[in-house]
Design a protein around this motif. Sequence first.
Motif, PDB file in Angstrom:
ATOM      1  N   PRO A   1     -10.738   0.168   1.256  1.00 19.87           N
ATOM      2  CA  PRO A   1      -9.380   0.180   1.793  1.00 19.87           C
ATOM      3  C   PRO A   1      -8.334   0.238   0.687  1.00 19.87           C
ATOM      4  CG  PRO A   1     -10.466  -1.940   2.203  1.00 19.87           C
ATOM      5  CD  PRO A   1     -11.498  -1.026   1.662  1.00 19.87           C
ATOM      6  N   PRO A   2      -7.243   1.010   0.888  1.00 21.82           N
ATOM      7  CA  PRO A   2      -6.212   1.144  -0.138  1.00 21.82           C
ATOM      8  C   PRO A   2      -5.446  -0.171  -0.340  1.00 21.82           C
ATOM      9  CG  PRO A   2      -5.535   2.236   1.882  1.00 21.82           C
ATOM     10  CD  PRO A   2      -6.945   1.797   2.090  1.00 21.82           C
ATOM     11  N   LEU A   3      -4.843  -0.325  -1.536  1.00 16.01           N
ATOM     12  CA  LEU A   3      -4.034  -1.509  -1.817  1.00 16.01           C
ATOM     13  C   LEU A   3      -2.637  -1.321  -1.239  1.00 16.01           C
ATOM     14  CD1 LEU A   3      -5.096  -2.004  -5.525  1.00 16.01           C
ATOM     15  CD2 LEU A   3      -5.922  -3.246  -3.506  1.00 16.01           C
ATOM     16  N   GLN A   4      -1.862  -2.380  -1.270  1.00 18.24           N
ATOM     17  CA  GLN A   4      -0.485  -2.297  -0.763  1.00 18.24           C
ATOM     18  C   GLN A   4       0.333  -1.351  -1.637  1.00 18.24           C
ATOM     19  OE1 GLN A   4       1.733  -5.870   0.550  1.00 18.24           O
ATOM     20  NE2 GLN A   4       3.208  -5.342  -1.027  1.00 18.24           N
ATOM     21  N   PRO A   5       0.967  -0.344  -1.035  1.00 17.70           N
ATOM     22  CA  PRO A   5       1.762   0.607  -1.825  1.00 17.70           C
ATOM     23  C   PRO A   5       2.943  -0.092  -2.521  1.00 17.70           C
ATOM     24  CG  PRO A   5       1.378   1.440   0.390  1.00 17.70           C
ATOM     25  CD  PRO A   5       0.882   0.036   0.370  1.00 17.70           C
TER      26      PRO A   5
ATOM     27  N   LEU B   1      -5.726  -6.082   9.596  1.00 13.67           N
ATOM     28  CA  LEU B   1      -5.050  -4.813   9.863  1.00 13.67           C
ATOM     29  C   LEU B   1      -4.250  -4.276   8.672  1.00 13.67           C
ATOM     30  CD1 LEU B   1      -3.687  -5.454  13.483  1.00 13.67           C
ATOM     31  CD2 LEU B   1      -5.814  -4.366  12.797  1.00 13.67           C
ATOM     32  N   GLU B   2      -4.018  -5.127   7.657  1.00 14.82           N
ATOM     33  CA  GLU B   2      -3.185  -4.693   6.526  1.00 14.82           C
ATOM     34  C   GLU B   2      -3.613  -3.321   6.026  1.00 14.82           C
ATOM     35  OE1 GLU B   2      -4.705  -7.505   6.721  1.00 14.82           O
ATOM     36  OE2 GLU B   2      -3.567  -9.187   5.890  1.00 14.82           O
TER      37      GLU B   2
ATOM     38  N   LYS C   1       3.792  -7.946   7.754  1.00 15.12           N
ATOM     39  CA  LYS C   1       3.346  -9.334   7.881  1.00 15.12           C
ATOM     40  C   LYS C   1       3.682  -9.876   9.264  1.00 15.12           C
ATOM     41  CE  LYS C   1       3.681 -13.771   5.556  1.00 15.12           C
ATOM     42  NZ  LYS C   1       4.522 -14.598   4.698  1.00 15.12           N
ATOM     43  N   GLN C   2       4.900  -9.593   9.686  1.00 12.42           N
ATOM     44  CA  GLN C   2       5.298 -10.105  11.000  1.00 12.42           C
ATOM     45  C   GLN C   2       4.551  -9.380  12.121  1.00 12.42           C
ATOM     46  OE1 GLN C   2       9.530 -10.037  11.765  1.00 12.42           O
ATOM     47  NE2 GLN C   2       9.277 -11.023  13.744  1.00 12.42           N
TER      48      GLN C   2
END
Lengths: 532, 520
Positions: A40-44, A68-69, A57-58
């Motif tokens: 899975p890709p990291l947070q852009p 789901l991130e 997050k919300q």
Amino acid sequence: MDRKDSSDLASPVVPMSAAGSAEGFSSILFGPKDLLQSPPPLQPDCFHDLNLDQIVKQAISGFTEYALEAFFHQPLRDLDALAWRHEVFRDLEAAPVYQALLSFAERMRKVRETLTRTGKFYYVRQKQAGLVAAAEDYVAVVSALSADLASAKPTSRGLTAFGAWLSDHVAGSRFTTLCAEATAVRGAMASLRYSLLIGAGTVRVSRYNESGDYSDIVTRTFEKFRQRAGKGRDWKFPEMAEMNHVESGILDRVALLFPEPFARLSSFAETWSAFIDPVILRFDREIQFYLAWSAYLAPLRQAGLPVCTPKLSRTDKTESVEATFDIALAHKMVAAGTAIVTNDFHLDGPERVIVITGPNQGGKTTFARMVGQLHYLAALGCPVPGASARLFLFDRLFTHFEREETVATQRGKLEDEVFRIHEILQAATSDSVVIINEIFASTSLTDAVELATKVMTQIIERDLICVCVTFLDEISRLGPTVVSCASTVVPENPVERTFKIIRKPADGNAFAIFLARRHGLTAEQIAERIVS
Amino acid sequence: MKAFLMFPDRDFDPDQWLIVIANPYPRRDGQPPGPWENLPPLSEALFRDLQLEPILQAMARDDLFLYEVSRRGLLSGSRLDRDTSLYRQAILRDALTNPGVVRDIYALSIEANEAVRKAGGGLGFSQPSSILSRSVEAMKSYMESLRRLRDIATLAGPDFRSPGFSRLFAMLGEELDDSYFAEVAAHLKRLEFRHGVPISAEMGQTCKARDYVLRMPSEENAGWLNWLFGPHEESYTLTLAPRDDAGATALGELRDRGLAQVADALGQSVDHIHSFFDMLRTELAFYVACLNLKDRLGELGMPTCLPDPRPKGGRATTCRELYDLALALGMGRKIVGNTVDAGTSDLIVVTGANRGGKTTFLRSLGQAQLMMQAGMFVPAATYSADVAQGIFTHFKREEDASMSSGKLDEELARMSGIIDHLAPDALVLFNEAFAATNEREGSEIALQVTRALQARRVKQVTVSHLYAFTGTLHAQSEHSFFLRADPAENGAASFRLHEGEPLTTSFGADVYRRYFVDAA
């Protein structure tokens, strides 16, 4: 964010049968071509600047267990895969479909919880009973989903295909056998009732003999002293799912009293140690992406804010969005009951760059952030804030926001800015989108104008779509591709902001004049006050 | 079971707030009285303006609980209806006739809870089995106290005539007959569970038992013996190993689950009896405090009477020898009172000399009205007045004697605060209102307020030296009654008011002269 997949060049049209055949169903989220990226890709990088971290997050706060991130970290460039998601989202707008999936998710969660608990049990009879309970629930929830989908008649390719697969699955012999056996065992166990006589260090187990509830009898005797409607003491017994050895010892003796039901229990457990189908398992996780985002949009829709499915293009760089808003901010304001100001924007013909000037606290940064959010959310296939939205589908999205100075950087603030903007321009292609908030605010005005002009000129030359918030009016006059916008104030009361960002030439001293008038210090006012 | 000695149909202190004060640590001495929540609005001003503190102290005799009950009993009088006032008055009459019995029951109500508390009655957070055994002990103690209470009631009953005491005594006799005490004793014995705790259970999910229900414990000689020698029943027994501590804990928890409901029921019943005695104590405390006050006034030779509250709405104000109770208690000697018949006036205007007894009269009238409505006797030979829909005071504050817009502002704000709570038939006592500005402005405001309140049927007693105000009132004196205080003659004021119109001459000139001319 290196995303190079062959689908870029492939035709967006996929035959329905590819996903909807009875022999298999893979993914409700990544379409028939299953574009799921692994690992899975990291947070852009843009997440923080655009408040996408808060938003995601919300949005997924009630969905922790589904992880789901990663889905939100993988924007797509495949128009067909995006259309596939749009269709599912549209299906979810119909209450029956939405409710069916919501209830499915809720009940599957319970099944998983039961299984997890059961797996940790030490006593065999408890493991067995937990398995039966989970299986019974599973059978019920899967059957219900199949029936619900059949009657709700979704129209998306995704849900139609899944529904067809599910209907076959539920009618299959494996599923029907599981159903019958679980029900039978539970029925035999549920009716058991017995008596205990607890002495000092002993407990005698026997069949149940009907007699009155002694607590009630005592309560009635003392009823006359009741002074007021009191509520009972809330005894906190440790509600352990796990039995202790006294409970299991008692259970063993109950089993001696009732041997037949316990025999059926152990035979069920031997046959059905694993009963959840892998296709259903994956569907259960991936559908949460849709549910989470729909739930996130719900309060906004309820507050009357427009949400739409964006029209996306990989070639046309003109854009047009009506009545859009910052989705994170809107959430806060809806919760607080405050009215939300919506904004429009468009890029026509050669226009690529929006430069925003005007009074502070007037919604400039919010506007820039909002444009970034729109593009990103559109690339996730999500419905976006706005009455209508036509957007360019970017390959990469960059943000350049003013940053707190960090100890880790040895570079000074200006140098750091130059360094970061350089990195962005290195990585950007002509299909990228750049959002800039307050460029070079830390240096002298002449320096800032010169540097910013250079950077913006490059951006213009490379045909990037860009939003730039600045106090440098000069940036807004860099040619026909630049649109000048400004935050605005209420004409009668210059200190009140409208939070509307409209097309207008930059006018740096407007606000200063408003403030002066408020203090009675405009040229006319001073002339009036000084009575000659 | 309810005491119902303060109201015919409800508890005096439903939140048991007073009990919090009594147990376990009373409010420390020297703290200002309070809080003022759950009292009629603006009670604090009433307390201060009518000088209730010395009255409450005489009622309390250094007992902070009596003080607090008296404070709340008295102040809440401002909102009582006439029936309740009369209900209390009848009970007070009984108490005045039988002070010994009333004080005995009061003492018993304290002892009953003390006995349980000393035996470790505070149930706190604990397990059902320990709650149960302590509740059984507490209940045994309470049954003794209840039996004593019932015996007093049976013996003294015929001497009590008021509906309140009659109802209480009759209830005690009916509810607590000997067969009831026997029934309770039998339960308390069973609840010792000499032969084990019988529980039924059902098979829950994952084989955990659920719905533990306590069943009737067997009588003496049954249970184990019955199982051993009685008709055969298939059963299997689990016996814990001698040092199986975890097992003993688990078994204890199982027992507790079975006992939870009955422990809860019994624990609550103990709490309720505790509350009953607390409530009895609280409601009797008011009358005991009245007895204390009566005793003190007897020592001073001051008269009291049970007043005659007239129905709300009709106007009546008549008194003989009405005196300021706070002043009498403070001076510790006999003082003179006023005799007034204001007839059906809805406005009583008091004017006249400084230090002539105006404020004292105003205060005595407020005290009497409040005490009457609270169900008490009043400081007068006779007193009769219509019941007011709330009693309010607007007194000049000593600290705002100086003239300034801030003071007037404060006065007006206070007035506005009173208006917030006014309804027709309320009683407002004004003492030198709106004097914080010049006479013309002050009079104009006072006149506007007074006329507006009259139009809204609010009864008023006003003390004022604003002649522009009182003179105008006298010129158009419908439904009004005018009293005047005379200046001191030969240096001694009579402190008696008499009917008389406002006079233009300021008596302040007398005072001025006394210091500036006489001294010269």
